[in-house]
Scaffold this active site. Sequence first.
Site, PDB file in Angstrom:
ATOM      1  NE  ARG A  15      -1.861  -1.778   3.547  1.00 41.14           N
ATOM      2  CZ  ARG A  15      -2.183  -2.006   4.808  1.00 41.14           C
ATOM      3  NH1 ARG A  15      -3.335  -1.558   5.257  1.00 41.14           N
ATOM      4  NH2 ARG A  15      -1.372  -2.644   5.624  1.00 41.14           N
ATOM      5  CE  LYS A  75       0.949  -2.352   9.496  1.00 39.93           C
ATOM      6  NZ  LYS A  75      -0.315  -2.624  10.221  1.00 39.93           N
ATOM      7  CE1 TYR A  94      -5.385   1.960  10.094  1.00 33.29           C
ATOM      8  CE2 TYR A  94      -4.105   1.646   8.085  1.00 33.29           C
ATOM      9  CZ  TYR A  94      -5.324   1.797   8.721  1.00 33.29           C
ATOM     10  OH  TYR A  94      -6.484   1.794   7.993  1.00 33.29           O
ATOM     11  CG  HIS A  96      -2.020  -1.175  15.006  1.00 33.84           C
ATOM     12  ND1 HIS A  96      -3.359  -1.305  15.287  1.00 33.84           N
ATOM     13  CD2 HIS A  96      -1.924  -1.057  13.660  1.00 33.84           C
ATOM     14  CE1 HIS A  96      -4.055  -1.277  14.163  1.00 33.84           C
ATOM     15  NE2 HIS A  96      -3.211  -1.124  13.168  1.00 33.84           N
ATOM     16  CD  GLU A 118      -3.818   2.574  15.345  1.00 35.42           C
ATOM     17  OE1 GLU A 118      -3.590   3.035  14.215  1.00 35.42           O
ATOM     18  OE2 GLU A 118      -2.937   2.458  16.223  1.00 35.42           O
ATOM     19  CG  ASP A 270      -4.080  -4.887  13.971  1.00 39.44           C
ATOM     20  OD1 ASP A 270      -4.748  -5.584  14.769  1.00 39.44           O
ATOM     21  OD2 ASP A 270      -4.610  -4.113  13.148  1.00 39.44           O
TER      22      ASP A 270
HETATM   23  N1  LIG Z   1      -4.280  -8.022  10.566  1.00 39.59           N
HETATM   24  C1  LIG Z   1      -4.651  -7.033   9.769  1.00 39.59           C
HETATM   25  O1  LIG Z   1      -4.089  -6.842   8.689  1.00 39.59           O
HETATM   26  C2  LIG Z   1      -5.771  -6.119  10.181  1.00 39.59           C
HETATM   27  C3  LIG Z   1      -6.380  -5.279   9.247  1.00 39.59           C
HETATM   28  C4  LIG Z   1      -7.449  -4.492   9.673  1.00 39.59           C
HETATM   29  C5  LIG Z   1      -7.906  -4.543  10.983  1.00 39.59           C
HETATM   30  N2  LIG Z   1      -7.260  -5.360  11.854  1.00 39.59           N
HETATM   31  C6  LIG Z   1      -7.682  -5.511  13.252  1.00 39.59           C
HETATM   32  O2  LIG Z   1      -8.861  -6.270  13.348  1.00 39.59           O
HETATM   33  C7  LIG Z   1      -9.393  -6.082  14.659  1.00 39.59           C
HETATM   34  C8  LIG Z   1     -10.902  -5.851  14.576  1.00 39.59           C
HETATM   35  O3  LIG Z   1     -11.139  -4.566  14.037  1.00 39.59           O
HETATM   36  P1  LIG Z   1     -12.633  -4.055  13.726  1.00 39.59           P
HETATM   37  O4  LIG Z   1     -12.499  -2.806  12.929  1.00 39.59           O
HETATM   38  O5  LIG Z   1     -13.474  -5.154  13.225  1.00 39.59           O
HETATM   39  O6  LIG Z   1     -13.114  -3.650  15.177  1.00 39.59           O
HETATM   40  P2  LIG Z   1     -14.630  -3.361  15.603  1.00 39.59           P
HETATM   41  O7  LIG Z   1     -14.555  -2.443  16.761  1.00 39.59           O
HETATM   42  O8  LIG Z   1     -15.462  -2.991  14.437  1.00 39.59           O
HETATM   43  O9  LIG Z   1     -15.120  -4.810  16.099  1.00 39.59           O
HETATM   44  C9  LIG Z   1     -14.555  -5.440  17.207  1.00 39.59           C
HETATM   45  C10 LIG Z   1     -15.630  -6.269  17.868  1.00 39.59           C
HETATM   46  O10 LIG Z   1     -15.027  -7.023  18.912  1.00 39.59           O
HETATM   47  C11 LIG Z   1     -16.007  -7.167  19.900  1.00 39.59           C
HETATM   48  N3  LIG Z   1     -15.413  -7.685  21.116  1.00 39.59           N
HETATM   49  C12 LIG Z   1     -14.652  -7.053  22.054  1.00 39.59           C
HETATM   50  N4  LIG Z   1     -14.311  -7.914  23.036  1.00 39.59           N
HETATM   51  C13 LIG Z   1     -14.863  -9.113  22.701  1.00 39.59           C
HETATM   52  C14 LIG Z   1     -14.891 -10.407  23.292  1.00 39.59           C
HETATM   53  N5  LIG Z   1     -14.269 -10.644  24.456  1.00 39.59           N
HETATM   54  N6  LIG Z   1     -15.547 -11.401  22.667  1.00 39.59           N
HETATM   55  C15 LIG Z   1     -16.170 -11.191  21.490  1.00 39.59           C
HETATM   56  N7  LIG Z   1     -16.200  -9.991  20.874  1.00 39.59           N
HETATM   57  C16 LIG Z   1     -15.556  -8.968  21.490  1.00 39.59           C
HETATM   58  C17 LIG Z   1     -16.627  -5.787  20.009  1.00 39.59           C
HETATM   59  O11 LIG Z   1     -17.881  -5.815  20.646  1.00 39.59           O
HETATM   60  C18 LIG Z   1     -16.738  -5.426  18.525  1.00 39.59           C
HETATM   61  O12 LIG Z   1     -17.979  -5.793  17.968  1.00 39.59           O
HETATM   62  C19 LIG Z   1      -8.595  -4.892  15.230  1.00 39.59           C
HETATM   63  O13 LIG Z   1      -7.567  -5.366  16.061  1.00 39.59           O
HETATM   64  C20 LIG Z   1      -8.011  -4.255  13.999  1.00 39.59           C
HETATM   65  O14 LIG Z   1      -6.891  -3.454  14.276  1.00 39.59           O
HETATM   66  C21 LIG Z   1      -6.207  -6.138  11.470  1.00 39.59           C
END
Ligand SMILES: NC(=O)c1ccc[n+]([C@@H]2O[C@H](COP(=O)([O-])OP(=O)(O)OC[C@H]3O[C@@H](n4cnc5c(N)ncnc54)[C@H](O)[C@@H]3O)[C@@H](O)[C@H]2O)c1
Length: 363
Positions: A15, A75, A94, A96, A118, A270
Amino acid sequence: MIIGVPREIKIGETRVSMTPSLCRRAVSLGARVLVEKSAGSSAGFLDAEYRAAGATLTSSAEKVWRSADLVLKVKEPLPAEYSLMQKGQALFTYLHLAAGAGLAKELCQRRILGIAYETVEGGDGSYPLLKPMSHIAGRLSIQIGAYFLQTQYGGSGVLLGGIPGTAPGHVVVVGAGNAGAHAVRMAAGIGARVTVLDLDMRKLENLDQEYRGKVITLMSNPANIEAEVAAADLLIGAVLIPAAKAPIVVTQKMVGQMRPGSTIVDIAIDQGGCIATIRPTSHKEPVYRHHGVIHYAVPNMPALVGRTSTIGLTQATEPYVAMIVQKGVERAIQEHPGLAAGVNTRDGHIINDEVVKAVGFDS
Ligand SMILES: NC(=O)c1ccc[n+]([C@@H]2O[C@H](COP(=O)([O-])OP(=O)(O)OC[C@H]3O[C@@H](n4cnc5c(N)ncnc54)[C@H](O)[C@@H]3O)[C@@H](O)[C@H]2O)c1
């Protein structure tokens, strides 16, 4: 204001933080834009397009960092970039930091104004700069999981959609937010049996209404998670507590109960990951096995689809970049509480409470 756009150096990153179209907008508002050569090439944006949009190009990453008032990235800075950061510089990317104590320390020591995509807040409690990448990671998680479930990649040999006369694969998604809901959409779309768990009943209600019983929704608690994980062919970790280190929702014992060759994709890596047995992997070596279960935990999954991701990301960042160019960073932060919520480090201090809790220091 000079905006610097370095080439991303994280493994497999494709990206770029600025498209030629966003560059044109920033220049039209009065910014000077300095782009490192080939910064956009992996996403299909050519140097000539940036030049035509009014940018200056340089082959020196150092020049980009040293000249910029605002460094716009995708990143978090990596150790090779730490010494390039300029005292007092603004960095919009980002970060994190809950999973990056070393970087948090560097940003403090170098007095960087660190604005994390984020944690920038929309007016409605949403995180508009995280959302598009979560959508992408959620959608990708199912195709990645389906790939590693194939026998020749060490998987259990389960076809998620099944065929008539066989049971479909079982996909369990923990977290029904942006990433989780899009994982559900993809998994349901290919005909898998899908269960999604969350603590937020409204999110479960919405999914229940959308899929009308085709997707099972469950409250997230240890008993439900244990039962579902034991039966999962593909487990997706998608929980988030904004800015905080991810809570561990799947224990080592639960992973041990999964069938060998089953696959885990922990999107939340992340923020440290939500599965006890998870550690970060990279696009170069995306998986490892633990208890016979395949673990995938790449923190920059959207880089797999750099073109779509770059367009999705920069569409979301554009209003903020435009506001910063027009008002200057300080005034933009003062006048826009949502952008102010993105500030994680300033004047040598960490100013986000969740980050302080996660890393254990504030300066
Ligand atoms: N690896 C990657 O490349 C990448 C890319 C984008 C986002 N992410 C990550 O993905 C993760 C999710 O992001 P998002 O935008 O969907 O967040 P979001 O806030 O939209 O959703 C997170 C959900 O987790 C729920 N939650 C919290 N604690 C919980 C538990 N104990 N049990 C069940 N559910 C629980 C919340 O209620 C919420 O609905 C973040 O860590 C984000 O940084 C990673």
